[in-house]
Write a protein that holds these residues in place. Structure first.
Motif, mmCIF file in Angstrom:
data_model
loop_
_atom_site.group_PDB
_atom_site.id
_atom_site.type_symbol
_atom_site.label_atom_id
_atom_site.label_comp_id
_atom_site.label_asym_id
_atom_site.label_seq_id
_atom_site.Cartn_x
_atom_site.Cartn_y
_atom_site.Cartn_z
ATOM 1 N N PRO A 110 -1.405 -8.620 2.938
ATOM 2 C CA PRO A 110 -0.205 -7.797 3.176
ATOM 3 C C PRO A 110 -0.320 -6.388 2.583
ATOM 4 O O PRO A 110 0.109 -5.415 3.213
ATOM 5 N N MET A 111 -0.889 -6.275 1.394
ATOM 6 C CA MET A 111 -1.051 -4.946 0.792
ATOM 7 C C MET A 111 -2.045 -4.103 1.597
ATOM 8 O O MET A 111 -1.844 -2.902 1.762
ATOM 9 N N ALA A 112 -3.106 -4.732 2.098
ATOM 10 C CA ALA A 112 -4.059 -4.003 2.940
ATOM 11 C C ALA A 112 -3.368 -3.514 4.206
ATOM 12 O O ALA A 112 -3.612 -2.380 4.660
ATOM 13 N N LEU A 113 -2.486 -4.341 4.760
ATOM 14 C CA LEU A 113 -1.722 -3.938 5.941
ATOM 15 C C LEU A 113 -0.819 -2.753 5.616
ATOM 16 O O LEU A 113 -0.788 -1.759 6.361
ATOM 17 N N ILE A 114 -0.094 -2.839 4.508
ATOM 18 C CA ILE A 114 0.809 -1.753 4.112
ATOM 19 C C ILE A 114 0.031 -0.465 3.859
ATOM 20 O O ILE A 114 0.403 0.604 4.346
ATOM 21 N N TRP A 115 -1.078 -0.552 3.106
ATOM 22 C CA TRP A 115 -1.863 0.651 2.814
ATOM 23 C C TRP A 115 -2.532 1.184 4.079
ATOM 24 O O TRP A 115 -2.683 2.402 4.242
ATOM 25 N N GLY A 116 -2.952 0.296 4.979
ATOM 26 C CA GLY A 116 -3.529 0.750 6.249
ATOM 27 C C GLY A 116 -2.522 1.535 7.065
ATOM 28 O O GLY A 116 -2.827 2.595 7.619
ATOM 29 N N ILE A 117 -1.279 1.011 7.135
ATOM 30 C CA ILE A 117 -0.220 1.719 7.858
ATOM 31 C C ILE A 117 0.077 3.055 7.191
ATOM 32 O O ILE A 117 0.201 4.086 7.858
#
Length: 178
Positions: A110-117
């Protein structure tokens, strides 16, 4: 790069440029064709990652290299039992290791998703808004700076030269009287 006689043979003013490697879309030589097909197959999203050195750019060298000795230390003359010290070291190290893994398993994706966005939005804004605005501003301010420079040189330069000539004839001397 090439001698002038090769650029303009037989007195012609211009000749079509010749690429030694051929057209970039239809390469003449096999080596260039192989390079292009290799580049087309290589995808940056599926590149090979290093599972051993996970911080190759050393982003977290000063932040997360926390060992037992960095947090808990007994000064000279104040020592616990050796068994307690060893058990504390093992407990600290194993807890830190497994709890980090647990947190990474739960929150990593989830953090990778948030930082990717977040970085996608940041890149989008930088590419499509910030840089064009800055370029536009620099183009507009260049025009304004030329007009401003002309006004300064037209009106202020003669005034300051005249004031300078008036004050240049003033002589000041300092005398010390006793």
């Amino acid at each position: 790069s090439r001698p002038r006689s090769l650029c303009f043979p037989q007195g012609f003013l211009y000749t079509a440029p010749v690429r030694e490697q051929g057209n970039i879309y239809k390469p003449n030589n096999k080596m260039m064709a192989d390079d292009l097909s290799e580049k087309a197959v290589h995808d940056v999203h599926t590149k090979e990652i290093d599972l051993v050195n996970r911080d190759p750019k050393h982003l977290n060298d000063d932040v997360v290299k926390i060992d037992f000795e960095d947090v808990i230390a007994e000064p000279e003359g104040t020592h616990s039992f050796d068994g307690i010290w060893k058990a504390s070291f093992t407990t600290f190290t194993v807890t830190k290791y497994w709890f980090y893994r647990l947190l990474s398993a739960i929150f990593g994706i989830p953090m990778a998703l948030i930082w990717g966005i977040y970085f996608a939005i940041l890149s989008f804004l930088h590419i499509w808004a910030v840089v064009p605005c800055i370029r536009s501003y620099l183009i507009e301010i260049q025009c304004i700076s030329r007009v401003y420079s002309i006004c300064i040189h037209t009106f202020c330069d003669p005034l300051f030269e005249a004031i300078g000539k008036v004050f240049s004839s003033i002589r000041a001397t300092v005398r010390k009287e006793i």
